[in-house]
Design a protein around this motif. Structure first.
Motif, PDB file in Angstrom:
ATOM      1  N   GLN A   1       3.919 -20.051  -5.353  1.00  0.00           N
ATOM      2  CA  GLN A   1       2.544 -19.606  -5.548  1.00  0.00           C
ATOM      3  C   GLN A   1       2.444 -18.452  -6.534  1.00  0.00           C
ATOM      4  N   THR A   2       3.545 -17.719  -6.692  1.00  0.00           N
ATOM      5  CA  THR A   2       3.504 -16.545  -7.557  1.00  0.00           C
ATOM      6  C   THR A   2       3.664 -16.897  -9.030  1.00  0.00           C
ATOM      7  N   THR A   3       3.986 -18.162  -9.335  1.00  0.00           N
ATOM      8  CA  THR A   3       4.183 -18.547 -10.727  1.00  0.00           C
ATOM      9  C   THR A   3       2.836 -18.732 -11.411  1.00  0.00           C
ATOM     10  N   PRO A   4       2.609 -18.027 -12.534  1.00  0.00           N
ATOM     11  CA  PRO A   4       1.328 -18.195 -13.235  1.00  0.00           C
ATOM     12  C   PRO A   4       1.153 -19.634 -13.719  1.00  0.00           C
ATOM     13  N   VAL A   5      -0.084 -20.061 -13.810  1.00  0.00           N
ATOM     14  CA  VAL A   5      -0.356 -21.423 -14.243  1.00  0.00           C
ATOM     15  C   VAL A   5      -0.110 -21.539 -15.732  1.00  0.00           C
ATOM     16  N   ASP A   6       0.692 -22.518 -16.076  1.00  0.00           N
ATOM     17  CA  ASP A   6       0.994 -22.806 -17.468  1.00  0.00           C
ATOM     18  C   ASP A   6      -0.225 -23.502 -18.076  1.00  0.00           C
ATOM     19  N   PRO A   7      -0.676 -23.103 -19.268  1.00  0.00           N
ATOM     20  CA  PRO A   7      -1.872 -23.760 -19.849  1.00  0.00           C
ATOM     21  C   PRO A   7      -1.670 -25.259 -20.046  1.00  0.00           C
TER      22      PRO A   7
ATOM     23  N   ASN B   1      -9.618 -10.405   5.081  1.00  0.00           N
ATOM     24  CA  ASN B   1      -9.689  -9.202   4.238  1.00  0.00           C
ATOM     25  C   ASN B   1      -8.406  -8.798   3.542  1.00  0.00           C
ATOM     26  N   LEU B   2      -7.283  -9.209   4.048  1.00  0.00           N
ATOM     27  CA  LEU B   2      -6.047  -8.661   3.491  1.00  0.00           C
ATOM     28  C   LEU B   2      -5.256  -9.655   2.651  1.00  0.00           C
ATOM     29  N   ARG B   3      -5.941 -10.664   2.138  1.00  0.00           N
ATOM     30  CA  ARG B   3      -5.213 -11.593   1.280  1.00  0.00           C
ATOM     31  C   ARG B   3      -4.867 -10.897  -0.040  1.00  0.00           C
ATOM     32  N   THR B   4      -3.707 -11.244  -0.561  1.00  0.00           N
ATOM     33  CA  THR B   4      -3.274 -10.577  -1.789  1.00  0.00           C
ATOM     34  C   THR B   4      -4.095 -11.077  -2.976  1.00  0.00           C
ATOM     35  N   LYS B   5      -3.919 -10.401  -4.105  1.00  0.00           N
ATOM     36  CA  LYS B   5      -4.670 -10.760  -5.313  1.00  0.00           C
ATOM     37  C   LYS B   5      -4.417 -12.229  -5.665  1.00  0.00           C
ATOM     38  N   GLY B   6      -5.487 -12.959  -5.892  1.00  0.00           N
ATOM     39  CA  GLY B   6      -5.349 -14.350  -6.290  1.00  0.00           C
ATOM     40  C   GLY B   6      -5.307 -15.325  -5.127  1.00  0.00           C
TER      41      GLY B   6
ATOM     42  N   HIS C   1      -1.113 -17.289  -7.940  1.00  0.00           N
ATOM     43  CA  HIS C   1      -1.780 -17.962  -9.047  1.00  0.00           C
ATOM     44  C   HIS C   1      -2.146 -19.402  -8.749  1.00  0.00           C
ATOM     45  N   ARG C   2      -1.689 -19.935  -7.633  1.00  0.00           N
ATOM     46  CA  ARG C   2      -1.911 -21.366  -7.397  1.00  0.00           C
ATOM     47  C   ARG C   2      -1.870 -21.629  -5.905  1.00  0.00           C
ATOM     48  N   TRP C   3      -2.205 -22.882  -5.524  1.00  0.00           N
ATOM     49  CA  TRP C   3      -2.143 -23.238  -4.108  1.00  0.00           C
ATOM     50  C   TRP C   3      -0.697 -23.349  -3.659  1.00  0.00           C
TER      51      TRP C   3
END
Lengths: 607, 364
Positions: A596-602, A221-226, A580-582
């Motif tokens: 893991q906090t780095t957004p995925v680059d398109p 239940n307490l996993r952060t967003k994403g 944003h990622r594994w």
């Protein structure tokens, strides 16, 4: 001091927990010594409490093994000084007494399995890592979490007190099979010592359940967003399955204990039947079955092995990946094999009971299911090996212990294939072969997992490093020592030497290993003293270790390294980071690591 | 005093190691973390591969030292033992092969792929083919082992041949009691509340109204012995296993057999001995050799001393030995013992048998 100056010149004060501008701290009460260090509800402090209590038990349990190895290795020598220290009940004429020997063996087993490798290992790292790695401020219920520790603490106190009672601590083996454990006339240790043992274990089960429920709820239940389940680091997956195993199996153990308490105190006959005790006479109990307890015990007892082992597997997976600088190989297969192991763990308990007169058909089912466990285990081993392959390996002490874990897991796991096959188990059951097997695969390997975890996350725990040189000494002596102790022990088992024997001198078939026993005992003492060296390192470094100066010293992807060097209660000042990622994007697209906090680059490659 | 010195020396060694470790850390900081990490890496990488080589040599050496002391070094003493040993050898080959491959890979990879600036680690998150291969191959190998294992298991745990010699084994703290059925080949009934000094198994020798027990004439010729039992070479023997107090275990190392003795729940095991005790003594060149029964289940503070002996003898020797035994019943009721009458010993045994048979037929 100039040396101190050398160590600490590079400390940057930029990222510390002293940043008071975060919203979380504002509505947090002022912490007193009691609420911060004793009745703390901060998962990190509770983790340290579990760890240090576990260490105290590890020293006591280890010391016990040194004492009974003294008897096995040097049966003819006299140690009068031990008599002065321990007293006549334990040592007579400078020799460990038989009752003391069995008390030591039993307490060593109980303490190491439950208090060190369950509470000390999974208690520590579940508490420490779950909120930090899933991105939570704390456990779902910090209060239950605190209770979990204090139940463990009271279990410890009761267990410790049992060592000092007049008739001695329980001495019927950690498995506590009745009728031996039920009848104080059958063994003096089954009197007050066993009462205390049962109380301690009941408290321990409560502790373990409170902890386990908390871990499961927090992870779900307490996993952060994403942070979807498939982005969780393998540590969390393994701690999750560990908690599930504990929650489902510990109550069964407790039920077994309750029946035992009834048999001991209230005249029931769940486990007792047709018993005549020399010097006492025939007991009134009829119709019970001693084997029932074994079923109830091993229904926990076998999952317990995995409760001990899975956290080590999870941490090793994480540490191997971080220090190989490449992703864990086959993440989904790793999760799947953890799942398979967790399911099968419930379906193999009777392989401890092949020689109890078990129905042979039932036995055959358990053979099949037991050997089936080798398949997910093999997957894990091959995946770890492939993780190392073409990596860029940094031999931090944590990494060394992780590699040592894999080596020991292979060695001990393969002998499991011998023992799981009932036709061979008939021969090898309850010999030194099995002692060698489970010490390597469950005892030492899990210890290695625990050491790996301690070395790896120590900077996060205390904001300082352990001394590396001592770490390397610790690793190599322990590694070599573990093999020197347990490898030749297999040969004793292949000679049929039974375990839990105080002395082999009267046996024509088993007395040929005197020299080997002496060798094993000597190595055990050396290995034990090296663990003391580790403890010195641990406690010295809490205050004097080299300070951690960067937030992410290993270049690691997981969330705990985005928190301040010394995180306060609440872990992150300000917002909890979004994921944003594994957790295993190492060496991807030419970048060393991508948190893991780095957004995925398109433009990023899809894996 | 020597103890004190030993402790002092150990403490001193600790102190020295600790100081060296501390100093080396200062050096590391002065050198720069990057550089010292690389040095440590080289050393430990080298140690990894050395550990592998020394370990493999050590395993070989250990085997040389101890193989001869294990049971594998000589023929197993039972027909079942042959199957155990051959299965064990096959398992050893399979697990040994996996052991060598995986350990070599582990330490070799550790050494080979230690950190250098030249190498970029290879992004290799998964490969389904490889994973399927190392799921299927272990599964096949394990299937082979399971099939062999279960064939043996069912053969070991199956019914004993009908011609098997039956012996009842009862464990107690801390010793073994054996019972032979006597001339009628039937074990008499027993009840644990009848156990007393002269009736160590609680055989039903008389009516006992308060326990609702009837005299069982089958029990009158049962032979009860302590410590040593006799079995016949090449003839299957079936053990009926009981315990009088706590859980024990009949451990028959030389015969590769084992079975728990559980109070209230009888168990069985059977095997076929291949060599007499004397033959084994000659084979092993050890005149003290005995087939020992070890208790293999923790049973109390005297667990380690719970020793029994099985004498394997020829049929002829067995018959002669049996002829010299007298039923336990006569120990408790000497007045009923026919051999107390002045008769030659062998004839006495014969006539007592007849008498018991007569008594039992009358009782029915």
């Amino acid at each position: 001091m100039s040396n101190e100056a050398v160590l600490h010149t590079n400390v940057e004060g930029a990222i510390t927990h002293d940043e008071h501008h975060d919203e979380h701290h504002e509505h947090h009460h002022h912490e007193t010594f009691i609420t911060k260090y004793v009745f703390s509800q901060d998962h990190k402090m509770i983790a340290k409490q579990f760890l240090i209590t576990g260490m105290v038990w590890a020293v006591l349990g280890g010391l016990m093994s040194v004492l009974f190895r003294l008897q096995l290795g040097y049966p003819d020598s006299h140690f009068p000084f031990l008599e002065n220290i321990l007293g006549k009940w334990w040592v007579q004429n400078g020799q460990i007494t038989a009752q003391a020997y069995y008390a030591l063996v039993t307490t060593h087993g109980t303490v190491l399995v439950f208090f060190v490798l369950t509470a000390g290992l999974s208690g520590t790292f579940a508490n420490f890592l779950i909120p930090l790695q899933v991105g939570a401020r704390d456990m779902a219920s910090p209060f239950l979490n605190m209770l979990s520790y204090w139940f463990f603490f009271s279990a410890s106190v009761v267990m410790l007190s049992s060592i000092f009672v007049e008739t001695g601590p329980f001495s019927g083996g950690w498995t506590a099979y009745p009728p031996l454990s039920a009848l104080k006339d059958a063994s003096p240790g089954s009197g007050t010592g066993m009462d205390l043992w049962l109380i301690a274990m009941a408290l321990f089960v409560v502790s373990s359940l409170l902890g386990g429920l908390n871990y499961i709820v927090t992870i779900l239940n307490l996993r952060t967003k994403g942070m979807s389940m498939t982005r969780l680091p393998l540590t969390i997956w393994s701690l999750f399955f560990t908690a599930v195993l504990g929650v489902l199996s510990f109550p069964v153990l407790l039920s077994g204990f309750i029946l035992l308490i009834f048999d001991r105190n209230f005249g029931t006959s769940f486990y007792l039947s047709d018993i005549y005790i020399s010097g006492v006479g025939a007991l009134p109990n009829e119709g019970g079955n001693a084997i029932l307890f074994q079923h109830l015990f091993w229904f926990l007892g076998h999952p317990e092995v995995y409760i001990i082992l899975l956290p080590a597997m999870g941490m090793v997976s994480e540490i191997l990946s971080v220090n190989s600088r490449k992703p864990i190989f086959g993440y989904m297969a790793m999760v799947g094999s953890l799942f398979a192991i967790a399911i099968l763990a419930f379906l193999v308990w009777a392989h401890h009971m092949f020689v109890t007169g078990l129905n042979p058909f039932l036995g055959s089912i358990f053979v099949l299911l037991t050997l089936l466990i080798a398949v997910p285990s093999a997957i894990k081993v091959f995946n770890w090996l492939t993780t190392l392959w073409r990596g860029n390996i940094r031999f931090t002490p944590a990494m060394m212990f992780a590699i040592g874990f894999v080596s020991l897991f292979i060695s001990g796991g393969l002998t499991g294939i011998w023992l799981g096959n009932s036709a061979l188990d008939i021969h090898l059951h309850d010999t030194m072969f099995i002692v060698a097997h489970f010490h390597i695969v469950m005892g030492v390997a899990s210890m290695f997992g625990m050491f790996a975890g301690i070395y790896h996350w120590y900077p996060k725990m205390y904001g300082r490093y352990l001394n590396n040189t001592l770490g390397y000494i610790h690793f190599w002596i322990t590694m070599v020592g573990a093999y020197l102790i347990f490898w030749p022990m297999h040969y004793e088992g292949l000679a049929g030497m039974p375990r839990r024997y105080y002395s082999y001198s009267a046996w024509e078939s088993f007395k040929q290993f005197g020299g080997l026993n002496q060798f094993i005992s000597t190595v055990a003492m050396i290995v034990f003293s090296v663990q003391i060296l580790f403890l010195l390192n641990f406690f010295y470094s809490i205050w004097k270790g080299r300070k951690v100066t960067t937030q992410n010293p290993y270049g690691s992807n997981t969330l705990e390294w985005t928190a301040p060097i010394r995180p306060g209660h609440g872990n992150w000042p300000g917002e909890i980071p979004e994921v944003h990622r594994w957790a295993y994007d190492y060496a991807k697209d030419g970048r060393e690591f991508i948190p893991q906090t780095t957004p995925v680059d398109p433009n990023e490659a899809n894996h | 005093m020597s103890t004190f010195f030993t402790i002092a020396v150990i403490a001193l060694v600790f102190l020295i190691i600790f100081q060296i470790a501390k100093a080396s850390e200062y050096v590391a900081v002065l050198k720069g973390e990057e550089k010292s990490r690389k040095e440590n890496n080289k050393v430990n990488g080298f140690f990894m591969v050395s550990f592998l080589i020394m370990g493999l040599i050590g395993i070989y050496w250990c085997n040389e030292l101890f193989y001869g002391k294990t049971l594998l070094a000589h023929d197993p003493a039972s027909v079942q033992g042959e199957r155990v040993d051959s299965m064990m050898r096959l398992t050893l080959v399979i697990t040994g092969f996996v052991f060598i491959i995986t350990q070599v890979a582990l330490f070799w990879f550790a050494y080979r792929y230690q950190e250098t600036d030249k190498r970029k680690p290879y992004f290799f998150p998964h490969n389904n083919t490889m994973e399927v291969i190392w799921t299927v191959i272990p599964a096949i190998a394990l299937t082979v082992l399971v099939v062999i294992g279960l064939r043996n298991w069912f053969s070991f745990t199956g019914e004993a041949p009908s011609n098997a010699l039956q012996v009842e084994v009862t464990g107690h703290q801390f010793g073994w009691t054996f019972r032979y059925a006597g001339n009628d080949n039937k074990f008499g009934k027993k009840y644990y509340k009848l156990i007393d000094a002269s009736n160590s198994l609680g055989l039903q020798w008389k009516d006992s109204a308060d326990l609702n027990i009837k005299d069982d004439p089958d029990s009158h010729d049962d032979i009860v012995l302590d410590a040593t039992m006799y079995v016949i070479k090449d003839k299957p023997v079936k053990l009926l296993i009981n315990s009088r107090d706590v859980v024990h275990d009949v451990g028959l190392t030389e015969f590769r057999m084992k079975q728990d003795a559980v109070p209230g729940t009888p168990t069985t095991l059977w095997f076929t001995p291949k060599f007499t005790t004397r033959e084994m003594q000659e084979k092993l060149n050890n005149p003290n050799f005995e087939y020992e029964i070890s208790c293999d289940q923790m049973c109390g503070n005297g667990h380690y001393s719970m020793r029994g002996v099985i004498k394997v003898v020829s049929q002829f020797e067995f018959d002669a030995w049996m002829a010299g035994q007298s039923p336990a019943y006569y120990g408790a009721y000497p007045d009923k013992d026919p051999s107390k009458k002045p008769l030659p010993a062998v004839a006495a045994a014969d006539s007592s048998a007849k008498k018991v048979a007569m008594v039992s037929s009358k009782a029915k």
